[in-house]
Scaffold this motif. Structure first.
Motif: not given
Length: 824
Positions: A473-475, A495-501, A514-515
């Motif tokens: 997925g993407v975010i 492990d997957c795309p994320l927005l840091p804290p 998300v997609d």
């Protein structure tokens, strides 16, 4: 294949470092690139490859960042933290959303752009930065060159590790008849093929050429098939490699297998209608793969063998061409490419999941947690305090009690302010995650899952990390453009795309989208035609109930009911229970949620000339198969729309069956007055007499029908008019005018022989015409043809009509046809 020199040269320049020198650095960014050379499309997700080398005696932890300008103006960085062992190099991938590209550093580009961002068709740059993760110090900075594809140009990707002798695909970019449209060719080898479906996003069509199966990783094949299921078009080219490629999952998706191959220098081609094309003699013998069709449609044959096959997979299309692409270079065979383009463009998915973002955000705003205070809230609080002070001070002043200002007014103001503050704190609700989702293309265990999320922090300040919820997925963060322009956003790939804290203040909301492609189960089973419409048994393996499910076909919706998770459910879609137009829930009691669901689906339904007509099931679940928060225990609220193909099989031979509106294949044609617009797929209001020709036939999967009867339902507004419904016993095209001056205006009118069936005066509202013996109106091509003519209630009185009568207009809102009969 003949490759242009420019992309190859640009690929070499991708690894040129801007600063500092690679010879003196212990950690070097040796290479950065993308799957399809330098090509890019703005605001599109893709993959990037990077290779980092460590010449130090100690392991190094570095962060690779790719910079992009978002459409809102925010500077975004897509990064990944990588550990590099001593005296080693590591190749890694990043998920990147292309932004607005900056012009290259050369003066010509700067002069041309005058400082602006790169526009379509121009060359630009994408900066790549390497940081030391422990100190945050920048180690080096590179840039990648990009070529922005104009919107009108289709990306034609060629996946190949080599080429057949005497083969070529270079001609595809300059077909005289633009059979594939205006295309830009892009090459990708197996080593650079994406292992995530979004890595193929810039391509409209992919050609899979000479490639050994052992060079194709399972994740790359999975990504390729996921991309097809989301609406992509894949053309598998023939050759010596094809038998090996089709041994596994790819063979199941294409619906063909290979029994052998031989070389030929002559092709005698016929289309699916048996029409022969001009025989072609090739310059050199090329392989002709001998295909055995198991689950595909043969569109062309060559030398008595299948040449081009077609099969749908999810929302996409898979073709197999039994020869290398070079065999189709002779102009006599260019119609093969035209057929590929027509078949892939003319069968649109009924729901456009690409348009999900905007309506989902609108629905999310109405179900999300309590938002933070608006701009007027602090002003209102201050105004209340000021008015209190003014009123109390005036009273004390008039009573000459100034000493009471300190004894009463000041403590009163403090108590009022504290009360307003405590009241505001008491309005905080518990933290929660609201969502609106779309789960589509459930023809296999994998589905595209899109979600719009809003996190509400509750009564505390929090730092929250938002993730895509899936490695596939993407975010993206959703924020106001004026805020985004002043901030830098980072999307990190772990492990997957994320927005840091992200800091989320108390009683405030952060939204993101998300997609992903996720393994979620499916809706299995099939429906068939019976005397009332459709019936069958469906199995729900999604792990969540589907409520208010409908069968949607060509703009018509039939309630199916609830399909519980984990068991077989008998369902029925009766023709007599059709919902109102643009009604997409089968709920008996409408609620605000029903309204939101209807608005969302209405925005996603495809319209126009290529509107999707394939039947689908649409249901609603109270969950989404993504978990985008690392924190556990956060309550979730919302719903997802689930859209999946409806598998409909024909009834048994000799059975009586009813094909309801939406499943009947209908074509409309205006005679005289244009009352049907085929481009916009809607009826046109007029005040002139007109005639609508309705050509209806059972769906191709149903087969032939006998002892047929028809039911025509017309919703019209035609007061003071007369409607005549007739059956057409003979139909042929009228000859064009002999006068050369009139030939350009000739519209191909029909010659009709009509038999009147029913007549209606002042036909306003729903009008129903029953035609018990419809076989007499069946044409040689299997279609049943009817005529609906509208004229003034007093024929021939147009000239003497009053001004009011002349201004009266009439229109059709809908014309539905159902067919009932016995299947041969």
């Amino acid at each position: 294949m003949k490759y242009p020199a420019f992309p190859a040269a640009m690929a070499i320049l991708l690894s040129v470092s801007a600063a500092p020198s690679a010879a003196t650095a212990e950690v070097q960014l040796k290479y950065t690139g993308r799957p399809f050379s330098i090509f890019a499309v703005p605001d599109t997700w893709g993959q990037r490859f990077a290779t980092v080398a460590n010449s130090d005696d100690q392991p190094r932890v570095v962060k690779i960042g790719i910079m992009a300008n978002a459409p809102s103006g925010a500077l975004q960085m897509y990064s990944r933290v990588v550990t590099i062992p001593p005296h080693a190099q590591v190749q890694t991938t990043l998920a990147v959303r292309s932004g607005r590209f900056q012009p290259t550093g050369d003066s010509a580009a700067r002069d041309k752009n005058k400082g602006r961002n790169v526009v379509e068709g121009e060359k630009g740059r994408e900066d790549v930065v390497l940081y030391d993760e422990a100190t945050g110090e920048q180690i080096t900075r590179n840039f990648s060159l990009v070529q922005v594809l104009p919107e009108r140009v289709r990306g034609l990707g060629y996946l190949s590790d080599g080429i057949e002798d005497h083969d070529s695909t270079s001609y595809l970019g300059k077909l005289p008849g633009r059979e594939l449209g205006e295309v830009r060719q892009m090459h990708c080898r197996s080593s650079m093929m994406p292992d995530r479906w979004y890595g193929y996003s810039l391509a409209d069509t992919l050609l899979l050429g000479s490639m050994e199966a052992r060079h194709l990783r399972a994740s790359q094949l999975k990504a390729l098939l996921d991309w097809v299921r989301q609406g992509g078009t894949l053309v598998v080219l023939g050759g010596r490699h094809l038998q090996d490629l089709l041994q596994g999952q790819l063979g199941q998706v294409t619906g063909v297998c290979v029994t052998g191959f031989h070389e030929t220098d002559r092709l005698t081609v016929t289309d699916r209608d048996g029409k022969s094309l001009e025989p072609v003699t090739l310059t050199w013998p090329l392989p002709l793969t001998e295909l055995l069709v198991t689950d595909a449609e043969v569109l062309y044959e060559a030398n008595g063998l299948p040449l081009l096959t077609h099969r749908t997979e999810g929302m996409g299309h898979v073709f197999v061409l039994a020869t290398p692409a070079g065999a189709m270079e002779p102009p006599a065979l260019h119609s093969v490419w035209a057929t590929v383009s027509k078949e892939s463009a003319g069968k649109a998915w009924p729901i456009d999941d690409g348009a999900f973002s905007a309506p989902a955000r609108a629905a999310l705003q109405k179900i999300a947690g309590q938002p933070g205070p608006g701009r007027l809230v602090p002003v209102t609080i201050l105004a209340i305090v000021a008015l209190f002070c003014l009123a109390a001070g005036t009273v004390f002043f008039l009573r000459r009690r100034g000493e009471m200002l300190w004894m009463i007014l000041v403590p009163g103001v403090l108590l009022l302010s504290a009360g307003l503050y405590l009241y505001g704190r008491s309005q905080a609700q518990a933290q929660r995650l609201a969502f609106v989702g779309l789960i589509s293309s459930l023809d296999s265990d994998s589905a595209r899952v899109q979600g719009a999320f809003a996190y509400y922090s509750g009564a505390e300040n929090r730092d929250i990390a938002f993730t895509a919820g899936s490695p596939r997925g993407v975010i993206s963060k959703v924020m106001d453009a004026n805020i985004a322009a002043l901030s830098q956003e980072e999307v990190r790939y772990e492990d997957c795309p994320l927005l840091p804290p992200q800091p989320v203040a108390m009683k405030s909301t952060r939204a993101f989208e998300v997609d992903a492609v996720e393994t979620v189960g499916r809706i299995g089973g099939e429906l068939t035609y019976d005397a009332e419409g459709l019936s069958g048994t469906l199995t729900n393996t999604l792990g969540m109930d589907l409520a208010d499910t409908i069968l949607y076909a060509d703009g018509r919706a039939y309630p199916v009911g609830t399909i519980p998770a984990g068991r077989d459910t008998p369902v029925r879609a009766a023709a007599a229970r059709r919902l109102a137009p643009e009604e997409f829930t089968g709920s008996l009691m409408h609620s605000p949620t029903d309204t939101l669901r209807n608005e969302l689906i209405r925005a996603l339904v495809t319209k126009g000339r290529h509107a999707g007509k394939a039947p689908v099931l649409i249901g609603y679940a109270l969950d989404i198969p993504l978990h985008p928060l690392r924190q556990t225990g956060v309550p979730r609220q919302g719903w997802s729309v689930v859209v999946c193909p409806a598998r409909i099989v024909p009834p048994t031979a000799g059975a009586k069956a009813l094909v309801p509106p939406g499943l009947v294949e209908v074509e409309y044609r205006s005679e005289g007055t244009p009352i049907w617009n085929p481009l916009q797929q809607k009826f046109v209001e007029t005040y002139r007499p007109g005639e609508l020709i309705v050509m209806a036939r059972p769906p191709a999967s149903f087969g032939a029908m006998e002892q047929a009867s028809a039911r025509i339902e017309v919703v019209a507004e035609a007061a003071n008019y007369r409607m005549v419904v007739s059956g057409v016993t003979e139909m042929s095209e009228a000859a064009p005018p002999t006068d050369p001056r009139r030939r350009g205006r000739h519209l191909g009118q029909l010659r009709l022989r009509r038999t009147e069936v029913a007549e209606f005066l002042n036909p306003s509202g729903r009008i129903v015409a029953e035609i018990p013996d419809a076989d007499r109106f069946r044409q040689p091509n299997g279609s049943y043809v009817f005529s609906i003519a509208v004229e003034r209630a007093r024929p021939g009185s147009e000239a003497g009509a009053s001004p009011m009568e002349s201004a009266l207009r009439w229109s059709f809102e809908s014309v539905d046809v159902s067919l009932e009969g016995i299947r041969r």
